[in-house]
Design an enzyme around this catalytic site. Structure first.
Site, PDB file in Angstrom:
ATOM      1  N   HIS A  79      17.232 -48.363 -24.583  1.00 55.14           N
ATOM      2  CA  HIS A  79      16.142 -47.652 -23.913  1.00 55.14           C
ATOM      3  C   HIS A  79      16.161 -47.977 -22.426  1.00 55.14           C
ATOM      4  O   HIS A  79      16.108 -47.073 -21.581  1.00 55.14           O
ATOM      5  CB  HIS A  79      14.798 -48.031 -24.534  1.00 55.14           C
ATOM      6  CG  HIS A  79      13.611 -47.656 -23.690  1.00 55.14           C
ATOM      7  ND1 HIS A  79      13.210 -46.347 -23.515  1.00 55.14           N
ATOM      8  CD2 HIS A  79      12.750 -48.407 -22.953  1.00 55.14           C
ATOM      9  CE1 HIS A  79      12.158 -46.313 -22.705  1.00 55.14           C
ATOM     10  NE2 HIS A  79      11.853 -47.557 -22.342  1.00 55.14           N
ATOM     11  N   ASP A 108      26.705 -28.351   2.767  1.00 57.24           N
ATOM     12  CA  ASP A 108      26.891 -28.882   1.415  1.00 57.24           C
ATOM     13  C   ASP A 108      26.868 -30.390   1.560  1.00 57.24           C
ATOM     14  O   ASP A 108      26.552 -30.907   2.630  1.00 57.24           O
ATOM     15  CB  ASP A 108      28.228 -28.410   0.807  1.00 57.24           C
ATOM     16  CG  ASP A 108      28.206 -28.433  -0.724  1.00 57.24           C
ATOM     17  OD1 ASP A 108      28.137 -29.536  -1.283  1.00 57.24           O
ATOM     18  OD2 ASP A 108      28.238 -27.355  -1.335  1.00 57.24           O
ATOM     19  N   TRP A 144      18.349 -54.890 -21.480  1.00 58.41           N
ATOM     20  CA  TRP A 144      19.107 -54.116 -20.482  1.00 58.41           C
ATOM     21  C   TRP A 144      19.699 -55.030 -19.424  1.00 58.41           C
ATOM     22  O   TRP A 144      20.662 -54.675 -18.758  1.00 58.41           O
ATOM     23  CB  TRP A 144      18.236 -53.041 -19.838  1.00 58.41           C
ATOM     24  CG  TRP A 144      17.392 -53.511 -18.688  1.00 58.41           C
ATOM     25  CD1 TRP A 144      16.184 -54.129 -18.762  1.00 58.41           C
ATOM     26  CD2 TRP A 144      17.706 -53.403 -17.300  1.00 58.41           C
ATOM     27  NE1 TRP A 144      15.730 -54.430 -17.510  1.00 58.41           N
ATOM     28  CE2 TRP A 144      16.637 -53.991 -16.581  1.00 58.41           C
ATOM     29  CE3 TRP A 144      18.776 -52.879 -16.571  1.00 58.41           C
ATOM     30  CZ2 TRP A 144      16.614 -54.081 -15.192  1.00 58.41           C
ATOM     31  CZ3 TRP A 144      18.733 -52.971 -15.181  1.00 58.41           C
ATOM     32  CH2 TRP A 144      17.664 -53.562 -14.507  1.00 58.41           C
ATOM     33  N   SER A 171      30.399 -43.905 -10.576  1.00 57.17           N
ATOM     34  CA  SER A 171      29.666 -42.658 -10.325  1.00 57.17           C
ATOM     35  C   SER A 171      28.613 -42.841  -9.250  1.00 57.17           C
ATOM     36  O   SER A 171      28.542 -42.060  -8.286  1.00 57.17           O
ATOM     37  CB  SER A 171      29.011 -42.188 -11.626  1.00 57.17           C
ATOM     38  OG  SER A 171      27.944 -41.321 -11.352  1.00 57.17           O
ATOM     39  N   SER A 172      27.795 -43.884  -9.384  1.00 58.59           N
ATOM     40  CA  SER A 172      26.682 -43.986  -8.439  1.00 58.59           C
ATOM     41  C   SER A 172      27.156 -44.429  -7.051  1.00 58.59           C
ATOM     42  O   SER A 172      26.561 -44.030  -6.052  1.00 58.59           O
ATOM     43  CB  SER A 172      25.577 -44.895  -8.969  1.00 58.59           C
ATOM     44  OG  SER A 172      26.084 -46.144  -9.291  1.00 58.59           O
ATOM     45  N   HIS A 255      17.122 -56.793  -8.324  1.00 53.51           N
ATOM     46  CA  HIS A 255      15.931 -56.492  -7.548  1.00 53.51           C
ATOM     47  C   HIS A 255      16.112 -55.313  -6.605  1.00 53.51           C
ATOM     48  O   HIS A 255      15.283 -54.412  -6.589  1.00 53.51           O
ATOM     49  CB  HIS A 255      15.346 -57.709  -6.824  1.00 53.51           C
ATOM     50  CG  HIS A 255      14.008 -57.328  -6.277  1.00 53.51           C
ATOM     51  ND1 HIS A 255      12.874 -57.342  -7.035  1.00 53.51           N
ATOM     52  CD2 HIS A 255      13.670 -56.779  -5.099  1.00 53.51           C
ATOM     53  CE1 HIS A 255      11.879 -56.839  -6.336  1.00 53.51           C
ATOM     54  NE2 HIS A 255      12.337 -56.489  -5.151  1.00 53.51           N
ATOM     55  N   GLU A 257      17.897 -52.925  -7.184  1.00 55.58           N
ATOM     56  CA  GLU A 257      17.877 -51.794  -8.111  1.00 55.58           C
ATOM     57  C   GLU A 257      16.453 -51.252  -8.290  1.00 55.58           C
ATOM     58  O   GLU A 257      16.240 -50.050  -8.419  1.00 55.58           O
ATOM     59  CB  GLU A 257      18.470 -52.227  -9.459  1.00 55.58           C
ATOM     60  CG  GLU A 257      18.351 -51.212 -10.577  1.00 55.58           C
ATOM     61  CD  GLU A 257      19.213 -49.982 -10.366  1.00 55.58           C
ATOM     62  OE1 GLU A 257      20.179 -50.063  -9.589  1.00 55.58           O
ATOM     63  OE2 GLU A 257      18.913 -48.950 -10.985  1.00 55.58           O
ATOM     64  N   TYR A 259      14.262 -51.096  -6.048  1.00 56.74           N
ATOM     65  CA  TYR A 259      13.972 -50.222  -4.898  1.00 56.74           C
ATOM     66  C   TYR A 259      14.829 -48.979  -4.919  1.00 56.74           C
ATOM     67  O   TYR A 259      14.441 -47.945  -4.368  1.00 56.74           O
ATOM     68  CB  TYR A 259      14.116 -51.016  -3.601  1.00 56.74           C
ATOM     69  CG  TYR A 259      12.947 -51.955  -3.508  1.00 56.74           C
ATOM     70  CD1 TYR A 259      11.709 -51.472  -3.102  1.00 56.74           C
ATOM     71  CD2 TYR A 259      13.042 -53.255  -3.952  1.00 56.74           C
ATOM     72  CE1 TYR A 259      10.602 -52.286  -3.115  1.00 56.74           C
ATOM     73  CE2 TYR A 259      11.948 -54.087  -3.958  1.00 56.74           C
ATOM     74  CZ  TYR A 259      10.727 -53.599  -3.541  1.00 56.74           C
ATOM     75  OH  TYR A 259       9.637 -54.393  -3.575  1.00 56.74           O
ATOM     76  N   SER A 270       6.173 -38.661   0.360  1.00 59.05           N
ATOM     77  CA  SER A 270       5.952 -38.471   1.800  1.00 59.05           C
ATOM     78  C   SER A 270       6.211 -37.035   2.242  1.00 59.05           C
ATOM     79  O   SER A 270       5.859 -36.665   3.363  1.00 59.05           O
ATOM     80  CB  SER A 270       6.857 -39.413   2.604  1.00 59.05           C
ATOM     81  OG  SER A 270       6.589 -40.749   2.247  1.00 59.05           O
ATOM     82  N   HIS A 304      12.676 -64.288  -8.093  1.00 58.21           N
ATOM     83  CA  HIS A 304      11.333 -64.209  -8.682  1.00 58.21           C
ATOM     84  C   HIS A 304      11.392 -63.767 -10.148  1.00 58.21           C
ATOM     85  O   HIS A 304      10.395 -63.804 -10.842  1.00 58.21           O
ATOM     86  CB  HIS A 304      10.386 -63.323  -7.864  1.00 58.21           C
ATOM     87  CG  HIS A 304      10.800 -61.893  -7.748  1.00 58.21           C
ATOM     88  ND1 HIS A 304      10.521 -61.129  -6.656  1.00 58.21           N
ATOM     89  CD2 HIS A 304      11.489 -61.077  -8.578  1.00 58.21           C
ATOM     90  CE1 HIS A 304      10.996 -59.922  -6.829  1.00 58.21           C
ATOM     91  NE2 HIS A 304      11.586 -59.856  -7.974  1.00 58.21           N
ATOM     92  N   HIS A 305      12.585 -63.337 -10.597  1.00 60.27           N
ATOM     93  CA  HIS A 305      12.758 -63.023 -12.014  1.00 60.27           C
ATOM     94  C   HIS A 305      13.102 -64.270 -12.821  1.00 60.27           C
ATOM     95  O   HIS A 305      13.298 -64.180 -14.025  1.00 60.27           O
ATOM     96  CB  HIS A 305      13.867 -61.987 -12.191  1.00 60.27           C
ATOM     97  CG  HIS A 305      13.551 -60.676 -11.539  1.00 60.27           C
ATOM     98  ND1 HIS A 305      12.935 -59.645 -12.203  1.00 60.27           N
ATOM     99  CD2 HIS A 305      13.737 -60.237 -10.272  1.00 60.27           C
ATOM    100  CE1 HIS A 305      12.762 -58.630 -11.385  1.00 60.27           C
ATOM    101  NE2 HIS A 305      13.240 -58.958 -10.198  1.00 60.27           N
ATOM    102  N   THR A 330       5.162 -52.182   1.730  1.00 60.33           N
ATOM    103  CA  THR A 330       4.681 -51.279   0.692  1.00 60.33           C
ATOM    104  C   THR A 330       3.233 -50.893   0.969  1.00 60.33           C
ATOM    105  O   THR A 330       2.848 -49.729   0.812  1.00 60.33           O
ATOM    106  CB  THR A 330       4.812 -51.935  -0.690  1.00 60.33           C
ATOM    107  OG1 THR A 330       6.113 -52.506  -0.801  1.00 60.33           O
ATOM    108  CG2 THR A 330       4.619 -50.929  -1.789  1.00 60.33           C
ATOM    109  N   LYS A 333       2.983 -48.244   3.523  1.00 61.04           N
ATOM    110  CA  LYS A 333       3.231 -46.919   2.972  1.00 61.04           C
ATOM    111  C   LYS A 333       1.986 -46.354   2.287  1.00 61.04           C
ATOM    112  O   LYS A 333       1.586 -45.219   2.537  1.00 61.04           O
ATOM    113  CB  LYS A 333       4.382 -46.968   1.967  1.00 61.04           C
ATOM    114  CG  LYS A 333       5.720 -47.089   2.635  1.00 61.04           C
ATOM    115  CD  LYS A 333       6.777 -47.452   1.630  1.00 61.04           C
ATOM    116  CE  LYS A 333       8.128 -47.398   2.293  1.00 61.04           C
ATOM    117  NZ  LYS A 333       8.479 -46.051   2.731  1.00 61.04           N
ATOM    118  N   ARG A 452       7.613 -60.056 -25.186  1.00 55.85           N
ATOM    119  CA  ARG A 452       8.298 -58.767 -25.264  1.00 55.85           C
ATOM    120  C   ARG A 452       9.534 -58.897 -26.139  1.00 55.85           C
ATOM    121  O   ARG A 452       9.924 -59.997 -26.512  1.00 55.85           O
ATOM    122  CB  ARG A 452       8.673 -58.298 -23.857  1.00 55.85           C
ATOM    123  CG  ARG A 452       9.654 -59.223 -23.192  1.00 55.85           C
ATOM    124  CD  ARG A 452       9.793 -58.955 -21.709  1.00 55.85           C
ATOM    125  NE  ARG A 452      10.613 -57.781 -21.442  1.00 55.85           N
ATOM    126  CZ  ARG A 452      11.352 -57.617 -20.327  1.00 55.85           C
ATOM    127  NH1 ARG A 452      11.375 -58.543 -19.397  1.00 55.85           N
ATOM    128  NH2 ARG A 452      12.050 -56.545 -20.148  1.00 55.85           N
TER     129      ARG A 452
HETATM  130 CU   LIG Z   1      12.440 -58.181  -8.563  1.00 54.41          CU
END
Ligand SMILES: [Cu+2]
Lengths: 543, 294
Positions: A79, A108, A144, A171-172, A255, A257, A259, A270, A304-305, A330, A333, A452
């Protein structure tokens, strides 16, 4: 001079619109490739959603109902992977493909052929992930994040997942290089960097983050692979390695990722909020700087993880304060979006509803993130449903809502048809209500200590889990409203005017609806205000 | 890339009003099929299934076919003059960002090396861990750990690796000499410089192969030799793959030079290959210092 007076190779370009299947298989047109991305991402959203409903069905009541614990772990793992790499990232890339050239006046994407490869690598990677459910040992079940040593054990599903991640990375990265080069090199004269739309800025910085961190992910899963099959000890202390090292390298990717999945959403909102507030975006320049500073800060907060891995207190403090620091840009924004709406002549069409829903709920997710950044608190909340609640506020009400906002907003320009506003409003309110019913109780579950990634739980968690499961199924069914609305409107929708939104004034609204197959074949001369507002346009050629 | 005839060669990117968009192409789809076969085949092969090597082999063959076909199209477009100043700028940006992604790929492994040596090993050797593993000695190269079952010797820096450093550094020099030849229109200097660079690349690879053979058969050093062996082979191995790719690229460019491709002002394919080669060169210098020497 133009391409037509060139040579054989050059002369048949930009004229024929290919027909049939070949149009999609061999596409070099950014709009076709964008469409492919968006449909693929929707298919992955449904697949990942079905897995989520599998999870919620199991968690409806305590005890084992439907799945064995092994399969449950596979469902949570896939998932996450499918939603992150299959649904959200490709959806943003698809939107960037569709809209960037239109918004900055490019003919293009910079590398149109490579663009097609970026897309067509996604279905094989998705296929590898899906196949892994049916191989001996089943799919990857380490979550994941694929933490070692969970991921260094287990069946061949993990190997398939690792190679799928490699392909997704290729790809990315190619998609991101395309976006960066398009923005840097193909802007029309007058569309300067400090005037271009926030969506272009957000796509640019997101693409930079992708190029910086996807290779790191590829590296770390390669180490998992060699630990699994070639006798290395990267994540095994018996040979001098360290499982915690996996977490460090992974979250150095992980991390940023976050963002990668949030900045494009900021860009979309925006564009949408100024349109429906009929006011220019408040603080455009500060928005650009806030986005850029997030791009830098996001590399300095990964641990922080990992507050519970036993790192030194000084490191905990550093990562805690650095994380809190991200709340500043943030906050800038969110302030700017609210200030844009302040005293605006607001109307509440579906894109605006999703944008406002985004601002409200993303802020909740951001604030629970600040709470989690407090090391002392996080030690209590690590790996509880509080974390699950936090990142679903950011990713579902954040990324996904912004994607809905974008699709409704640009649907007329893409298809030449209007969607059903009534169904759109229903989709929004339905999603808003059931989203909160699903995920808000998870805060309480987490605070009460429910971990979890487990298929069974203690009896005191029953009520909130039942509520969340009902909410999840209702939220899931609600997405069929969206699907129906899209399919029906593409076929039978009212023809859309060139500019269906009164307050829209970026470049894509200055050309015909639906957007011509080849737009800005010759770049226009532009005079541009903040956030890509077109003050004057001369020239430009489409067919 | 080859210019659009010399007469129009002076047009700047700002004056250029149109941008080259290639016609529909089958190569991306072929490439996707190739990577699917490779991914599936590698996973199956690692788990001892018959389908694995077959799928892997087919995937590699399809990938080679795709690369040849795709680059053939690109070279044709370049020769036909489809790429002008604006396209050239895109290629430069694109190549630069691609190399940045490669830098980050190697950064993951340098990060792992740093972490193992500076954080993980000292911690495994500290007082608390002494209670678990009294015999553990956190020296580098790590010799005694429960996971290391065979004795090995580390690779010295000042034998073959130092020679390889000299080879790779001089290949950077010969490549720059070739570039000067290109810019000044001295085609034979260009061809010789490039040819020598390719030979030096091949020499490097042969010596690297010999070094691996020596390490495996005489030093007892393998991928499974704990923290030292894994970082040694992983990092020099990925670097070696990049040298191989870089040599192949330069060889293709060399053949194109012999066929009269490129001009003094228009040769970005050459420059991109040179950028890549210098990047690989710098990675080697870092490897020499941090993997072999320190
Ligand atoms: Cu993080």
């Amino acid at each position: 001079m133009n391409i037509a007076d060139g040579t054989q190779v050059a002369s048949h370009i930009q004229h024929d619109k290919p027909r049939g299947l070949a149009r999609w298989l061999f596409a070099t047109n950014h709009k076709d490739i964008g469409t492919l991305y968006l449909w693929f991402s929707f298919a992955m959203f449904i697949s990942g959603g079905v897995m989520a409903l599998g999870i919620r069905a199991e968690l409806f009541s305590p005890g084992l109902q439907f799945w064995q614990p092994e399969l449950f772990n596979q469902l949570t793992t896939l998932h996450g992977l499918v939603m992150v790499f299959g649904a959200i990232m490709p959806a943003f890339t698809g939107l960037a493909n569709w809209m960037l050239p239109l918004m900055i006046g490019a003919p293009d994407m910079a590398f149109a052929r490579m663009n097609n490869w970026s897309f067509w690598l996604l279905p094989p990677a998705a296929l590898l992930l899906m196949i892994s459910f049916w191989v001996p040992g089943g799919a990857a079940a380490a979550g994941w994040t694929l933490y070692a040593p969970l991921s260094t054990q287990g069946g061949m599903g993990t190997d398939l997942t690792i190679f799928a991640i490699h392909i997704l990375g290729v790809s990315s990265i190619m998609g991101a290089i395309n976006i960066v080069v398009t923005v840097l090199n193909l802007r029309a004269p007058g569309m300067t960097l400090m005037k271009m739309p926030m969506f272009a800025w957000a796509s640019l910085i997101t693409a930079y983050l992708i190029i910086a961190v996807m290779p790191v992910l590829a590296g770390v899963v390669t180490m998992v692979l060699t630990d699994r099959h070639f006798g290395t000890h990267f994540f095994n202390a018996a040979g001098g390695g360290d499982p915690v090292m996996y977490q460090h390298i992974f979250w150095f990717f992980g991390h940023p990722e976050v963002y990668i999945m949030a900045l494009p959403a900021f860009g979309i909102v925006s564009q949408v909020i100024p349109t429906f507030a009929r006011k220019p975006l408040f603080g455009y320049t500060s928005m650009v700087y806030a986005t850029s500073s997030i791009a830098i800060l996001s590399f300095m907060v990964w641990a922080h993880h990992m507050f519970t891995t036993g790192m030194p207190a000084t490191a905990q403090l550093f990562f805690m304060y650095a994380t809190m620091l991200i709340a500043v840009p943030t906050g800038v924004k969110v302030f700017n979006w609210v200030a844009t709406m302040w005293e605006g002549a607001m109307t509440f069409e579906t894109p605006m509803l999703f944008a406002i829903g985004f601002v409200m709920l993303f802020t909740i997710g951001g604030l629970s993130g600040v709470i989690l950044s407090v090391a002392a608190v996080d030690i209590q909340l690590q790996d509880t449903y509080y974390v699950v609640a936090h990142f679903h506020y950011v990713l579902v009400a954040g990324a996904l809502f912004s994607l809905f906002s974008a699709v409704y907003y640009w649907f007329p320009k893409m298809t030449g048809k209007m969607y059903s506003e009534k169904l759109g409003q229903l989709h929004f309110w339905w999603s808003l209500v059931w989203f909160n019913i699903t995920f808000f109780p998870m805060h309480f579950l987490g605070l009460a200590g429910m971990p979890r990634r487990i298929p069974d739980y203690a009896l005191q968690f029953t009520d909130f889990n039942a509520i969340a499961s009902v909410g999840a199924f209702m939220f899931g069914f609600g997405q069929l409203i969206f699907f129906y609305n899209m399919v029906r409107s593409i076929r039978h929708g009212q023809p859309a005017p060139q500019k269906p939104w009164e307050g829209a004034n970026t470049l894509e609204w200055a050309i015909a609806t639906p957007a011509p197959y080849h737009s800005f074949v010759v770049a226009p001369q532009l005079e541009v205000g903040d956030n890509g507002v077109i003050l004057e346009m001369k020239g430009g050629e489409h067919h | 890339m080859q210019g659009h005839g010399t007469a129009a060669g002076e047009e700047s990117a700002a004056q250029q009003t149109r941008y080259f968009v290639p016609p529909p192409s089958r190569w991306p789809l072929v490439g996707a099929v190739a990577l699917f076969c490779i991914g599936l085949g590698a996973a199956f092969a690692l788990n001892g299934m018959l389908l694995g090597p077959l799928s892997l082999g087919a995937g590699v063959a399809i990938l080679v076919w795709m690369l040849v076909g795709w680059f053939r199209d690109v070279i044709r477009e370049s020769r036909a003059g489809s790429y002008r100043a604006r396209e050239d700028m895109s290629f430069r940006w694109g190549m630069g960002w691609f190399i940045f992604s490669e830098v980050m790929f190697f950064a993951a492994f340098f990060g792992a090396l740093y972490y193992v040596r500076v954080i993980a090993l000292p911690e495994l050797g500290d007082e608390t861990h002494k209670l678990l593993w009294p015999d553990f000695n956190p020296a580098w190269p790590l010799q005694t750990a429960p996971g290391i079952d065979a004795v090995y010797q580390a690779m010295g820096a000042w034998g073959l690796p130092a020679i390889n450093t000299a080879i790779l550094l001089s290949s950077g020099g010969t490549l720059t000499w070739a570039h000067w030849g290109m810019i000044e229109g001295k085609r034979s200097q260009l061809a010789w410089g490039l040819g020598i660079t390719v030979l030096l690349g091949m020499l490097f690879l042969s010596l690297q192969a010999y070094e691996y053979h020596h390490a495996l058969s005489e030093l007892g050093l393998s991928f499974a030799s704990g923290a030292y062996g894994m970082t040694f082979y992983m990092m020099t191995g990925f670097h070696g793959m990049h040298v191989l790719v870089g040599t192949l690229i330069l060889a293709v460019i060399w053949v194109r030079v012999l066929r009269g491709h490129f001009s003094e002002h228009n040769h970005f394919a050459f420059e991109a290959a040179a950028w890549y080669w210098h990047f690989v060169d710098v990675v080697w210098l870092l490897l020499f210092v941090f993997v072999y020497w320190l």
